[in-house]
Design a protein around this motif. Sequence first.
Motif, short mmCIF file in Angstrom:
data_model
loop_
_atom_site.label_atom_id
_atom_site.label_comp_id
_atom_site.label_asym_id
_atom_site.label_seq_id
_atom_site.Cartn_x
_atom_site.Cartn_y
_atom_site.Cartn_z
N ALA A 1 42.48 29.05 43.21
CA ALA A 1 41.74 29.88 44.16
C ALA A 1 42.10 31.35 43.99
CB ALA A 1 42.03 29.43 45.58
N SER A 2 43.36 31.65 43.75
CA SER A 2 43.76 33.05 43.61
C SER A 2 43.09 33.70 42.41
CB SER A 2 45.29 33.17 43.49
OG SER A 2 45.77 32.49 42.34
N THR A 3 42.85 32.91 41.36
CA THR A 3 42.13 33.44 40.19
C THR A 3 40.65 33.62 40.50
OG1 THR A 3 43.68 32.38 38.65
CG2 THR A 3 41.51 32.98 37.79
N ASP A 4 40.03 32.61 41.10
CA ASP A 4 38.60 32.69 41.39
C ASP A 4 38.29 33.76 42.43
OD1 ASP A 4 38.02 30.71 39.58
OD2 ASP A 4 37.90 29.10 41.06
N LEU A 5 39.22 34.00 43.33
CA LEU A 5 38.98 35.00 44.38
C LEU A 5 38.94 36.43 43.83
CD1 LEU A 5 41.07 33.57 47.35
CD2 LEU A 5 38.58 33.84 47.23
N VAL A 6 39.45 36.62 42.63
CA VAL A 6 39.32 37.93 42.00
C VAL A 6 37.85 38.27 41.80
CG1 VAL A 6 39.75 39.27 39.90
CG2 VAL A 6 41.57 37.87 40.87
N ASP A 7 37.07 37.30 41.28
CA ASP A 7 35.64 37.52 41.08
C ASP A 7 34.93 37.72 42.40
OD1 ASP A 7 35.88 37.35 38.34
OD2 ASP A 7 35.41 35.21 38.27
N VAL A 8 35.34 36.97 43.43
CA VAL A 8 34.73 37.12 44.76
C VAL A 8 35.00 38.52 45.30
CG1 VAL A 8 34.76 36.31 47.14
CG2 VAL A 8 34.91 34.66 45.28
N ALA A 9 36.25 38.97 45.19
CA ALA A 9 36.62 40.29 45.70
C ALA A 9 35.89 41.40 44.96
CB ALA A 9 38.13 40.48 45.60
N ARG A 10 35.77 41.26 43.64
CA ARG A 10 35.08 42.28 42.86
C ARG A 10 33.59 42.32 43.22
NH1 ARG A 10 37.74 44.59 38.61
NH2 ARG A 10 35.74 45.13 37.66
N ALA A 11 32.99 41.15 43.39
CA ALA A 11 31.56 41.10 43.73
C ALA A 11 31.32 41.73 45.10
CB ALA A 11 31.07 39.66 43.71
N ARG A 12 32.16 41.40 46.07
CA ARG A 12 31.97 41.94 47.42
C ARG A 12 32.34 43.42 47.49
NH1 ARG A 12 33.58 37.27 51.85
NH2 ARG A 12 32.11 35.70 51.08
N GLY A 13 33.17 43.86 46.54
CA GLY A 13 33.53 45.27 46.50
C GLY A 13 32.59 46.10 45.65
N LEU B 1 32.00 45.72 42.43
CA LEU B 1 32.52 45.94 41.08
C LEU B 1 31.93 44.90 40.13
CD1 LEU B 1 36.29 46.48 41.95
CD2 LEU B 1 34.61 48.24 41.37
N PRO B 2 31.75 45.24 38.84
CA PRO B 2 31.24 44.26 37.88
C PRO B 2 32.31 43.22 37.56
CG PRO B 2 31.88 46.27 36.76
CD PRO B 2 32.00 46.55 38.23
N VAL B 3 31.86 42.09 37.01
CA VAL B 3 32.80 41.06 36.58
C VAL B 3 33.66 41.62 35.46
CG1 VAL B 3 33.03 38.78 35.54
CG2 VAL B 3 31.25 39.20 37.24
N SER B 4 34.96 41.45 35.58
CA SER B 4 35.88 41.97 34.56
C SER B 4 36.04 40.94 33.46
CB SER B 4 37.24 42.29 35.18
OG SER B 4 38.15 42.71 34.19
N ALA B 5 35.69 41.34 32.24
CA ALA B 5 35.84 40.46 31.08
C ALA B 5 36.89 40.99 30.13
CB ALA B 5 34.51 40.30 30.35
N ASP B 6 37.59 42.04 30.53
CA ASP B 6 38.55 42.70 29.66
C ASP B 6 39.94 42.13 29.91
OD1 ASP B 6 40.03 44.35 28.10
OD2 ASP B 6 39.50 46.23 29.13
N ASP B 7 40.55 41.54 28.88
CA ASP B 7 41.90 40.98 29.02
C ASP B 7 42.91 42.06 29.39
OD1 ASP B 7 41.06 38.46 28.50
OD2 ASP B 7 41.74 38.39 26.43
N GLU B 8 42.61 43.30 29.03
CA GLU B 8 43.51 44.39 29.36
C GLU B 8 43.69 44.52 30.87
OE1 GLU B 8 46.14 47.41 28.56
OE2 GLU B 8 45.10 46.20 27.06
N ALA B 9 42.62 44.22 31.61
CA ALA B 9 42.67 44.35 33.06
C ALA B 9 43.61 43.34 33.70
CB ALA B 9 41.27 44.19 33.65
N THR B 10 43.93 42.23 32.99
CA THR B 10 44.81 41.22 33.56
C THR B 10 46.28 41.56 33.37
OG1 THR B 10 44.97 39.88 31.53
CG2 THR B 10 43.07 39.48 32.98
N ARG B 11 46.58 42.58 32.60
CA ARG B 11 47.98 42.93 32.35
C ARG B 11 48.55 43.71 33.52
NH1 ARG B 11 47.33 44.90 26.01
NH2 ARG B 11 46.57 42.88 25.24
N PRO B 12 49.70 43.27 34.05
CA PRO B 12 50.31 43.98 35.18
C PRO B 12 50.66 45.41 34.82
CG PRO B 12 51.29 41.80 34.88
CD PRO B 12 50.45 42.07 33.67
#
Length: 256
Positions: A156-168, A170-181
């Motif tokens: 759920a924590s992974t899927d909620l990223v897409d939910v938060a971006r959509a409601r905010g 923001l486009p769907v993030s497909a860049d692996d760079e964005a997942t790096r802390p």
Amino acid sequence: MGAAPALQELREVCQPQAKLASRNGEHWMGRLYMRRVSLRVTRHLVRTPVTPNQLTWTMVVCGVAAGAALLIPGVPGALLAVVLFQGFLLFDCVDGEVARWKRVTSATGVYVDRLGAYLADAALMAGAGFRAAQSGAGGWVSLGLATALGVVLLKASTDLVDVARARGGLPVSADDEATRPRSQGVAAARRIAAAFKIHRVTNGLEASLVLLAASLADPAVGGVGATRWVLVALAAVTWVMVPAHLLSILSSSRLR
């Protein structure tokens, strides 16, 4: 029904390299062997009236049944769980391939696919708890259910990223760079965890194999001792990962 399409033609349409190369979009077992099997199954299914959504529901049934199979004592139940989870992976591949060939996509299919992933992994962990409690110790059922809850929270924590971006907006993030802390400390911890790949045991496909190995070791340990140790390990890894994964998301650029 017409002749079945050639495998090469089918591969070009149904198995796009962008998907197969995706770190998060394709399970390593799919890349290793299941995509070779699934393409041959898809080759025949595309000539039938079967719909992608029907195949996705079949996937869900296989996953939930794998958890239920662990209620069968000994090696037979654990082996059946492995076979059913392989069926889960097969239909997880086939439903998308049929959808791409027939050019049929739906939000329902995406929703059921994600729901199936939640249910399958949770059912396996819950089933492991019931298996560990076969001698009557009820606390093992609670541990299995707690592990199932942890697995659901991870997904759920992974899927909620897409939910938060959509409601905010923001486009769907497909860049692996964005997942790096952004934090160097969190990034280093994430690299260490990735190197040992211990997180994979929270996935039903890997967990089913570990539980099969435990069932083979149970007679030597006595009762379901090995299964209990494995369940403790699964619970520990899962609940260490829950806050760690949340921290990794919040410290990355996924929500920006």
